[in-house]
Design a protein around this motif. Structure first.
Motif, mmCIF file in Angstrom:
data_model
loop_
_atom_site.group_PDB
_atom_site.id
_atom_site.type_symbol
_atom_site.label_atom_id
_atom_site.label_comp_id
_atom_site.label_asym_id
_atom_site.label_seq_id
_atom_site.Cartn_x
_atom_site.Cartn_y
_atom_site.Cartn_z
ATOM 1 N N THR A 1 -1.756 105.410 37.200
ATOM 2 C CA THR A 1 -3.112 105.786 36.406
ATOM 3 C C THR A 1 -3.005 105.945 35.176
ATOM 4 N N VAL A 2 -3.734 105.408 34.365
ATOM 5 C CA VAL A 2 -3.640 105.887 32.954
ATOM 6 C C VAL A 2 -4.745 106.482 32.364
ATOM 7 N N ASP A 3 -6.002 106.252 32.902
ATOM 8 C CA ASP A 3 -7.159 106.657 32.560
ATOM 9 C C ASP A 3 -8.214 106.680 33.657
ATOM 10 N N SER B 1 -2.149 113.181 45.853
ATOM 11 C CA SER B 1 -1.792 111.835 45.283
ATOM 12 C C SER B 1 -3.043 111.122 45.180
ATOM 13 N N VAL B 2 -2.886 109.931 44.349
ATOM 14 C CA VAL B 2 -4.180 109.136 44.116
ATOM 15 C C VAL B 2 -4.064 107.832 45.299
ATOM 16 N N LYS B 3 -4.776 107.674 45.969
ATOM 17 C CA LYS B 3 -4.176 106.661 46.982
ATOM 18 C C LYS B 3 -5.628 105.659 47.137
ATOM 19 N N GLY C 1 -9.173 107.490 46.061
ATOM 20 C CA GLY C 1 -9.410 108.897 46.271
ATOM 21 C C GLY C 1 -7.946 109.994 46.169
ATOM 22 N N VAL C 2 -8.139 111.045 46.015
ATOM 23 C CA VAL C 2 -6.965 111.976 46.071
ATOM 24 C C VAL C 2 -6.773 112.530 47.523
ATOM 25 N N GLN C 3 -5.649 112.459 47.973
ATOM 26 C CA GLN C 3 -5.058 113.005 49.223
ATOM 27 C C GLN C 3 -3.866 113.303 48.982
ATOM 28 N N ASP C 4 -3.689 114.798 49.366
ATOM 29 C CA ASP C 4 -2.421 115.330 49.390
ATOM 30 C C ASP C 4 -1.865 115.348 47.971
ATOM 31 N N SER D 1 -0.772 109.873 37.393
ATOM 32 C CA SER D 1 -0.376 109.469 38.771
ATOM 33 C C SER D 1 0.014 108.088 39.008
ATOM 34 N N ARG D 2 0.599 108.277 40.233
ATOM 35 C CA ARG D 2 1.074 106.898 40.737
ATOM 36 C C ARG D 2 -0.078 106.632 41.692
#
Length: 188
Positions: A121-123, A164-166, A159-162, A108-109
């Motif tokens: 994100t790689v891990d 996406s990782v934010k 955290g994860v919102q909608d 994820s971005r």
């Protein structure tokens, strides 16, 4: 005819290698295996037309392996990703915490405070006792894995919102995080 088959085989093999090496998800990897299958059939044909039994046998086996790759990435893996996605969607409507697939943390971005992309994100590192997510490893910059900078983002800042990782960090705050070495991550 043998020259045409060999050029098709060459082009398909190069294109397929680009698709699979880019690691852009199960669908792209699966398409890469479809193209690899076309290439191995063309190499098989080249071997038949030029009397090269080693090329024929190698690519008969490669065709079977490539078809397995198609099943693996467009069949099995795509279904697993679909199941994870549906579970995440269903959890949003159910009482309790929303769920997200852990696999999303490896591709994820990471979006910053203003929605800007800070890195990929790689891990993620999780606690063995209770499975609590401790931190993300985020790659920034570079090209095709060369020249990347890695940073640790503690989970309580993300955290994860909608889907996406934010994080609430700005790009400047993210850039001030200490760099990680690819092969030396913190144990705590």
């Amino acid at each position: 005819m043998d020259q045409t088959a060999s050029w098709i085989a060459t082009a398909a093999t190069i294109i397929a290698a680009c698709f699979t090496a880019s690691n852009l998800g199960s669908r792209i990897t699966g398409i890469g295996f479809i193209i690899f299958t076309v290439g191995s059939i063309a190499w098989f044909t080249t071997g038949l037309l030029t009397g090269q039994p080693a090329l024929v046998w190698t690519n008969a086996v490669m065709t079977l392996l490539n078809l397995f790759g198609v099943y693996r990435w467009l069949g099995r893996q795509a279904k697993l990703e679909e199941g994870a996605s549906k579970a995440a969607e269903a959890s949003a409507a159910a009482p309790g915490d929303d769920l997200f697939p852990a696999s999303s943390l490896t591709a994820s971005r990471l979006l910053g405070r203003g929605g800007e992309v800070l890195g990929s994100t790689v891990d993620a590192m999780l606690s063995c006792n209770g499975g609590k997510l401790r931190y993300l490893v985020v790659a920034q910059g570079g090209l095709a894995g060369v020249g990347e900078t890695f940073r640790r983002v503690d989970w309580h800042y993300a955290g994860v919102q909608d889907g996406s990782v934010k994080t609430d960090m700005s790009a400047e705050e993210f850039d001030r995080l200490p760099e990680l070495q690819k092969d030396k991550w913190p144990g705590a």
